[in-house]
Design an enzyme around this catalytic site. Structure first.
Site, PDB file in Angstrom:
ATOM      1  N   HIS A 117       0.822  -1.224   0.000  1.00  0.00           N
ATOM      2  CA  HIS A 117       0.000   0.000   0.000  1.00  0.00           C
ATOM      3  C   HIS A 117       0.851   1.267   0.000  1.00  0.00           C
ATOM      4  O   HIS A 117       0.308   2.361  -0.203  1.00  0.00           O
ATOM      5  CB  HIS A 117      -0.936   0.016   1.203  1.00  0.00           C
ATOM      6  CG  HIS A 117      -1.914  -1.119   1.231  1.00  0.00           C
ATOM      7  ND1 HIS A 117      -2.681  -1.471   0.143  1.00  0.00           N
ATOM      8  CD2 HIS A 117      -2.235  -2.000   2.223  1.00  0.00           C
ATOM      9  CE1 HIS A 117      -3.439  -2.502   0.453  1.00  0.00           C
ATOM     10  NE2 HIS A 117      -3.180  -2.849   1.710  1.00  0.00           N
ATOM     11  N   ASP A 159      -2.391 -11.122  -1.766  1.00  0.00           N
ATOM     12  CA  ASP A 159      -2.961 -10.566  -0.542  1.00  0.00           C
ATOM     13  C   ASP A 159      -4.426 -10.236  -0.833  1.00  0.00           C
ATOM     14  O   ASP A 159      -4.794  -9.941  -1.981  1.00  0.00           O
ATOM     15  CB  ASP A 159      -2.198  -9.297  -0.170  1.00  0.00           C
ATOM     16  CG  ASP A 159      -2.583  -8.738   1.179  1.00  0.00           C
ATOM     17  OD1 ASP A 159      -1.864  -9.007   2.151  1.00  0.00           O
ATOM     18  OD2 ASP A 159      -3.599  -8.018   1.257  1.00  0.00           O
ATOM     19  N   HIS A 161      -6.032  -7.669  -0.138  1.00  0.00           N
ATOM     20  CA  HIS A 161      -6.199  -6.244  -0.434  1.00  0.00           C
ATOM     21  C   HIS A 161      -5.409  -5.883  -1.687  1.00  0.00           C
ATOM     22  O   HIS A 161      -4.307  -6.389  -1.896  1.00  0.00           O
ATOM     23  CB  HIS A 161      -5.711  -5.398   0.752  1.00  0.00           C
ATOM     24  CG  HIS A 161      -6.363  -5.773   2.041  1.00  0.00           C
ATOM     25  ND1 HIS A 161      -5.701  -6.468   3.041  1.00  0.00           N
ATOM     26  CD2 HIS A 161      -7.628  -5.572   2.491  1.00  0.00           C
ATOM     27  CE1 HIS A 161      -6.530  -6.670   4.049  1.00  0.00           C
ATOM     28  NE2 HIS A 161      -7.695  -6.136   3.748  1.00  0.00           N
ATOM     29  N   ASP A 239      -4.378 -13.549   4.372  1.00  0.00           N
ATOM     30  CA  ASP A 239      -5.675 -12.953   4.691  1.00  0.00           C
ATOM     31  C   ASP A 239      -6.850 -13.354   3.808  1.00  0.00           C
ATOM     32  O   ASP A 239      -7.991 -13.010   4.146  1.00  0.00           O
ATOM     33  CB  ASP A 239      -5.582 -11.424   4.809  1.00  0.00           C
ATOM     34  CG  ASP A 239      -4.733 -10.779   3.734  1.00  0.00           C
ATOM     35  OD1 ASP A 239      -4.386 -11.454   2.749  1.00  0.00           O
ATOM     36  OD2 ASP A 239      -4.411  -9.586   3.880  1.00  0.00           O
TER      37      ASP A 239
END
Length: 320
Positions: A117, A159, A161, A239
């Site tokens: 991110h 991931d 995200h 995740d």
């Protein structure tokens, strides 16, 4: 297989913070106790010059010198401290070291990392610096210096995200292909388009997930037909698991393992070296997250052994 750790550099967090800092130490302890095929090494810190390959020097200085604004710290999700800055450098250094080892031996790993991110001028979502972006740029520079040739890179980000920071860093760079498969309705809520984005609905389970992965990987290989990448970065987030607090997907442990097998096999078959990072994992039971990530590393070590066996065959044939 060589794997790099940075958990000795603990990020101090306020009481009740939901980032699972202890998982890195627990993962190292589990690997050391149960996976003798993995050699653990402490990560070196990334230098200012290395970080500046993917980040604005002003931002690097702000992190190093404690000049981040309160708003910038809130966006990252961590309060600034000297140990926060040092840990961020070590996490990047671990992926740099893993990438060098992968180019030499086929497979290597960072027991942390996957900080996708963070973009050039800021951090976000528990990510201070973007380890993948820095390592990719540095490996390209080192490869060109040694071989006078271009090193093409592929980022396989699984991931839960989206890797918005990585996509932003490489938005105008055709030498780095960014593929992210993630939850459609999950963080970040404003996505940055990469070269290939696959968005999954909440509740997606093993079979549709693996079918989407197979189709996406076929797109990746079609894009690179005739000019395969020379290095891959695999963000093997835990995740997507069904018991993750932040994930929203419904992959079982068996589905997660099959995901890793398919990615590692596809890269091995094409002789593309890969540096893994653990990325996210926020299980309701931290020990379950650690077990998932340890199994990812076990499968990576199996792939490393397969690389070594295949590398020996031509030499043995030439000596026969």
């Amino acid at each position: 297989m060589r794997a790099y750790t940075s958990d000795h550099f603990v990020l101090p967090l306020p009481e009740g913070h939901r980032f699972p800092m202890p998982k890195y130490r627990l993962l190292r302890d589990r690997v050391a106790a149960q996976l003798p095929g993995i050699r653990l090494e402490e990560a070196p810190p990334a230098s200012d010059g290395e970080l500046a390959l993917a980040h604005e020097p002003v931002y690097v200085a702000a992190v190093s010198e404690g000049l981040l604004s309160a708003a910038a710290q809130r966006e990252i999700g961590f309060p600034w401290s000297p140990r926060m800055a040092e840990r961020a450098r070590r996490s990047v250094g671990a992926t740099i070291a893993a990438a060098r080892a992968a180019l030499a031996e086929g497979v290597s790993a960072n027991l942390a990392g996957g900080t996708h991110h963070a973009s050039a001028d800021k951090g976000s979502g528990y990510c201070v610096f973007n380890d993948t972006a820095v390592a990719a740029r540095l490996m390209q520079a080192e490869w060109h210096r040694l071989h006078k040739a271009l090193l093409r890179v592929v980022v396989i980000d699984l991931d839960v995200h989206q890797g918005n920071g990585t996509a932003a860093v490489f938005a105008d760079d055709p030498t780095v292909f960014t593929f992210s498969m993630h939850g459609e309705r999950n963080f970040p809520f404003r996505k940055v388009p990469g070269d290939l984005d696959v968005e999954l609905p909440d509740g997606c389970g093993d079979l549709p997930y693996l079918a989407a992965l197979d189709a996406a990987l076929e797109q990746v290989w079609r894009h690179h037909e005739g000019r395969l990448p020379g290095l891959a970065f695999y963000l093997a987030g835990a995740d997507p698991h069904e018991n993750d607090r932040l994930g929203r997907l419904k992959l079982t442990a068996a589905g997660m393992a099959e995901r890793d097998r398919r990615v590692l096999a596809a890269l091995r078959e094409r002789r593309i070296p890969v540096a893994l990072s653990m990325a996210g994992g926020y299980g309701r039971d931290i020990h379950e997250t650690v077990a998932l990530q340890a199994h990812t590393l076990e499968l990576a070590a199996d792939s490393w052994h397969a690389w070594q066996r295949r590398a020996r065959v031509p030499m043995e044939q030439s000596l026969a």
